[in-house]
Design an enzyme around this catalytic site. Structure first.
Site, PDB file in Angstrom:
ATOM      1  N   SER A  62      42.758  39.959  36.477  1.00 33.38           N
ATOM      2  CA  SER A  62      41.849  39.888  37.621  1.00 33.38           C
ATOM      3  C   SER A  62      40.906  41.072  37.622  1.00 33.38           C
ATOM      4  O   SER A  62      41.240  42.158  37.134  1.00 33.38           O
ATOM      5  CB  SER A  62      42.642  39.875  38.934  1.00 33.38           C
ATOM      6  OG  SER A  62      43.086  41.183  39.265  1.00 33.38           O
ATOM      7  N   ASP A  63      39.702  40.875  38.155  1.00 35.59           N
ATOM      8  CA  ASP A  63      38.882  42.031  38.463  1.00 35.59           C
ATOM      9  C   ASP A  63      39.611  42.844  39.529  1.00 35.59           C
ATOM     10  O   ASP A  63      40.483  42.321  40.235  1.00 35.59           O
ATOM     11  CB  ASP A  63      37.501  41.598  38.962  1.00 35.59           C
ATOM     12  CG  ASP A  63      36.445  42.672  38.756  1.00 35.59           C
ATOM     13  OD1 ASP A  63      36.813  43.853  38.594  1.00 35.59           O
ATOM     14  OD2 ASP A  63      35.249  42.333  38.762  1.00 35.59           O
ATOM     15  N   TRP A  64      39.269  44.103  39.647  1.00 31.82           N
ATOM     16  CA  TRP A  64      40.054  45.019  40.490  1.00 31.82           C
ATOM     17  C   TRP A  64      39.941  44.630  41.963  1.00 31.82           C
ATOM     18  O   TRP A  64      38.873  44.738  42.571  1.00 31.82           O
ATOM     19  CB  TRP A  64      39.595  46.453  40.243  1.00 31.82           C
ATOM     20  CG  TRP A  64      40.421  47.162  39.209  1.00 31.82           C
ATOM     21  CD1 TRP A  64      41.043  48.366  39.362  1.00 31.82           C
ATOM     22  CD2 TRP A  64      40.754  46.725  37.880  1.00 31.82           C
ATOM     23  NE1 TRP A  64      41.745  48.693  38.210  1.00 31.82           N
ATOM     24  CE2 TRP A  64      41.581  47.704  37.291  1.00 31.82           C
ATOM     25  CE3 TRP A  64      40.433  45.589  37.134  1.00 31.82           C
ATOM     26  CZ2 TRP A  64      42.097  47.591  36.001  1.00 31.82           C
ATOM     27  CZ3 TRP A  64      40.941  45.472  35.844  1.00 31.82           C
ATOM     28  CH2 TRP A  64      41.756  46.452  35.289  1.00 31.82           C
ATOM     29  N   GLY A  65      41.066  44.132  42.510  1.00 32.92           N
ATOM     30  CA  GLY A  65      41.075  43.624  43.868  1.00 32.92           C
ATOM     31  C   GLY A  65      40.643  42.174  43.949  1.00 32.92           C
ATOM     32  O   GLY A  65      40.461  41.646  45.048  1.00 32.92           O
ATOM     33  N   GLY A  66      40.492  41.510  42.815  1.00 35.28           N
ATOM     34  CA  GLY A  66      39.968  40.155  42.792  1.00 35.28           C
ATOM     35  C   GLY A  66      41.013  39.064  42.929  1.00 35.28           C
ATOM     36  O   GLY A  66      40.663  37.887  42.949  1.00 35.28           O
TER      37      GLY A  66
END
Length: 810
Positions: free
Chosen positions: A223-227
């Site tokens: 995942s993208d960071w916090g995604g």
């Protein structure tokens, strides 16, 4: 491997242990992996980690950004760049390089365009595949991003990209397909946004049906960071690793769902096996030693190959040795050499024009700052610049966009240079001295001032050695061979996505369909400032002797001038026979060659699976329509001197059901009905401005929250952003906060905030103060208790002696 782990160990393995590190399972010999940003240089943070690069990082070579590299049109050179990135990653104990970024430049306004290659998926994919091959040759993993349809920074974590299936496949997924098929990345990063209603990290259509089943991807999806939105749904639908650390909250949710029968064990085991395979496939010991000087020279060579000569009236360039020059512009002393955001690199060294000028053969008469970098008039700086120009043979004027204009987390609102820079150029133009403008920017800009220049060189964002490269181009040590990887429209309003970009509400509607960049301008015959693929040289070239067969095309490229130089032969395909609507021409191949004066060479450009195909949504399949195709080769999309018609066998073309606007390409004002016809479904219902917030609402939506406390917080956040922009130093944490959804509090705080607590915070924002405070407090107590219990449970499995060496090995 999955059968050797407990349920909790499996679940915990699928989320990070910290901002940049994955979890280990020592007793099973599974070591942690270190991840780092690195599209154009390794950003290994020192001390406490943060996603956006606020804290310092270890020195690393800062190469030109992807938008710059794309202008070289050189896969071999890009592979060498990737090898250097991989070697530096290994030297810094980094196992995964988070890049390259290869999202399509749907609009010139995207704040992150400097980090992406092109408006064209074929060029983007070929260059990104070269990056990945280079990085992974050093035993580390690349992680191409952001998958997929991630085209704006505004509301980037809480926006739904609404796009028809054919456009999704042909424009926004093809580059990723090329990367997967041609370079086998060990990981891919999912995007923040939804795609047609489902978050990318839990989108089964993207991650399972297309990525894994369709393309054969066998790596991990990060995942993208916090995604990550829903940890359980992600595991079920193909999301492997949630980053950064959400503590053990996501692991608890996964175990609970598994025991309740809401998550199949087979799905959990599939994700665990992907994670274990990722660890096993990474071997940084394969990397070569890092030669810092050699990497700096490579950075210079990449920048040299990427410079684009856009104007050269009267052959002013190259400048003769001994030419007396005035150097004007703040960028000459403080270069804009990279973008802002998570890709920010701490360079091993940094060249400036003023530092490099003594070795250029030019005589510096005078330097003048010329303008305030952050905007605003300054009569004293302007007068000083005019006086400097009067004393020289040539004025070298360094203009561009500053750090606040192009940044992760913030889209541009226009395509203009700052007014004070245009005013400077206007004043210099009135003087009797030739003006050479050197631009620094990561994306297209408007140039109503172009005729006020005698020569224009665009260096884009050239990395730590960009200034050296610029001087080599200006003096002729290097013949510029860069070609634009994006169209420069005359004005922003000419861009086909202008009316729809950015999506300000819940949805970002891709109403222009297939007609992105040159695909639109060429189809409707619109005027442009510079066409896709354009670039001048100090010599001349001729393309001739086209031969087209079923397997590809060959042409002869001849250097007809008096200077050695590089040229890019570009192959475009046009469908002659009626069939499914499509742009009038599309890039389907290219080759760069270096030639001595008078020399010729035969260039072969093969056809491949992407040359003639189109996606048929009704059949849910790629098809090649039988018929006649015009194959043309030339120097850019509007200079195609040789062409031949080829008959291609395939499926019979069916009647095109698309609305007339898509058959003609006139997509600047697509109605709801026409877009719905293209989508094959109704448009999603827009949310009411003042409806209640939920966990997926971005913090900027607090402007319309029921709670005055929330409205005040949103106003304060917006004010802080404005203040940072006025200072010329964009605060990326503020941009991130403003656009992030409430749920990110539970995804990016290393377990300090649970999703139960997020629900309480949302209640507070919705005006239910007492209920929200109670829910947040009880969630805090429950989260602390559960975190303690789960941590103890994970620790209750000692490492067998036989497994210890495997965990320790690096």
């Amino acid at each position: 491997m999955s059968h050797e782990l407990t349920e909790l160990e499996k679940a915990a393995l699928l989320s990070g242990a910290s901002v940049w590190e994955t979890r280990a399972v020592p007793r099973a010999g599974i070591r942690p992996l270190n991840l780092s940003d690195g599209p154009h240089g390794i950003r290994k943070q020192l001390g406490s980690g943060d996603h956006l690069g606020i804290n310092g990082s270890a020195p690393a070579t800062c190469f030109p950004t992807a938008a710059t590299v794309a202008n070289a049109w050189d896969a071999e050179l890009t592979t060498a760049l990737g090898e250097a990135l991989g070697a530096e990653a290994a030297a810094l104990d980094v196992d995964m390089v988070l890049g390259p970024g290869l999202n399509i430049k749907r609009s010139p306004l995207c704040g992150r365009n400097f980090e992406y290659f092109s408006e064209d998926p074929y060029l983007s994919g070929k260059l990104a595949a070269a990056y990945v091959r280079g990085i992974q040759s050093q035993g580390v993993s690349a992680c191409p991003k952001h998958f997929a349809a991630n085209s704006q920074e505004h509301r980037r974590m809480a926006s739904d990209s609404v796009v028809d299936e054919r456009t999704l496949r042909e424009i926004y997924l093809t580059a990723f397909e090329i990367v997967v098929r041609e370079s086998s990345p060990k990981a891919i990063m999912s995007a923040y946004n939804k795609v047609n209603g489902t978050y990318a990290h839990e989108n089964a259509h993207l991650l399972q049906e297309i990525l894994r089943d369709g393309w054969g991807f066998d790596g991990a999806v990060v995942s993208d960071w916090g995604g990550s939105n829903d940890a359980v749904t992600a595991v079920e639908n193909g999301g492997t690793l949630e980053m950064p650390s959400p503590g053990l909250d996501s692991a608890r949710q996964i175990v609970t769902a598994l025991r309740a029968g809401r998550l199949a064990e087979a799905d959990l085991d599939a994700r665990v096996d992907e994670m274990v395979a990722l660890v096993e496939r990474i071997d940084p010991s394969l990397a070569r030693a890092v030669d810092e000087q050699a990497h700096h020279e490579l950075a210079r060579r990449v920048a040299e190959s990427s410079h684009v000569l856009l104007r050269n009236a009267g052959g002013l360039l190259p400048l003769a040795a001994g030419a007396r020059v005035a150097v004007i512009g703040d960028f000459a002393q403080t270069p804009r050499y990279q973008g802002a955001g998570s890709s920010l690199v701490n360079p091993t060294r940094l060249s400036t024009v003023l530092d490099a000028l003594p070795g250029s053969g030019l005589e510096l008469v005078r330097f003048a700052q010329g303008f305030r970098r952050t905007g605003g008039p300054d009569a004293g700086l302007l007068a000083e610049a005019v006086e400097a120009a009067r004393s020289a043979d040539v004025a070298l004027v360094f203009l561009g966009l500053d750090e606040t204009s192009e940044s992760e987390g913030n889209d541009r609102t226009h395509m203009r240079l700052p007014a004070n820079q245009i005013g400077l150029l206007d004043a210099l133009h009135r003087e009797d001295v030739p003006v050479v403008v050197v631009l620094s920017a990561g994306s297209a800009i408007e140039m109503p001032w172009l005729e006020q220049t005698d020569a224009l060189v665009h260096g884009y964002l050239g990395g730590q050695a960009g200034a050296e490269a610029t001087l080599n181009v200006l003096t002729g040590r290097v013949n510029p061979s860069g070609r634009l990887a994006e169209t420069y429209p005359v004005r922003l309003e000419d861009n086909p996505s202008h009316a729809y970009y950015p999506g300000l509400g819940d949805a970002s509607e891709y109403r222009e369909g297939l007609y992105v960049g040159y695909r639109y301008y060429e189809t409707v015959g619109a005027d442009v400032l510079f066409p896709f693929g354009f670039g001048l040289s100090y010599t001349t070239f001729e393309i001739s002797d086209l031969v087209v067969t079923a397997s590809g095309a060959t042409v002869t490229v001849t250097n007809t001038g008096t200077v050695a130089g590089g040229h890019v032969a570009q192959l475009y395909v046009e469908r002659v026979t009626d069939g499914a609507h499509r742009p009038v021409r599309e890039l389907k191949g290219f080759a760069k060659v270096e030639l001595a004066p008078g020399a010729s060479t035969t260039v072969e450009i093969p056809f491949d699976r992407y040359t003639f195909r189109t996606f048929d949504p009704a059949a849910d399949a790629w098809v090649t329509e039988a018929g006649e195709y015009r194959v043309a080769v030339g120097s850019h999309v509007r200079d195609l001197p040789v062409a031949a018609v080829l008959h291609v066998d395939g499926a019979s073309a069916a009647a095109d059901p698309a609305p007339a606007v898509y058959r003609t390409g006139d997509v600047v004002a697509v109605t709801d009905a026409d877009f719905e016809a293209l989508l094959g479904r109704a448009l999603p219902t827009a949310s009411a401005e003042r409806e209640l917030l939920d966990a997926n609402s971005p913090l900027l939506a607090m402007h319309h929250a029921p709670s005055p406390l929330a409205r005040g917080a949103a106003g304060a956040l917006k004010g802080l952003i404005a203040r940072s922009q006025r200072k010329g130093k964009p605060d990326l944490n503020l941009f991130f906060l403003y656009n992030m959804p409430f749920r990110a509090m539970g995804k990016m705080t290393n377990g300090a905030v649970s999703m139960d607590m997020v629900d309480g915070i949302v209640d507070i924002a919705n005006g239910h103060l007492l209920r929200g405070v109670g829910a947040t407090a009880s969630g805090f107590v429950r989260n602390a208790r559960e975190s303690k219990r789960l941590t103890a449970e994970l620790a209750d499995h000692p490492t067998p002696a036989a497994s210890a060496p495997a965990q320790a090995a690096r």
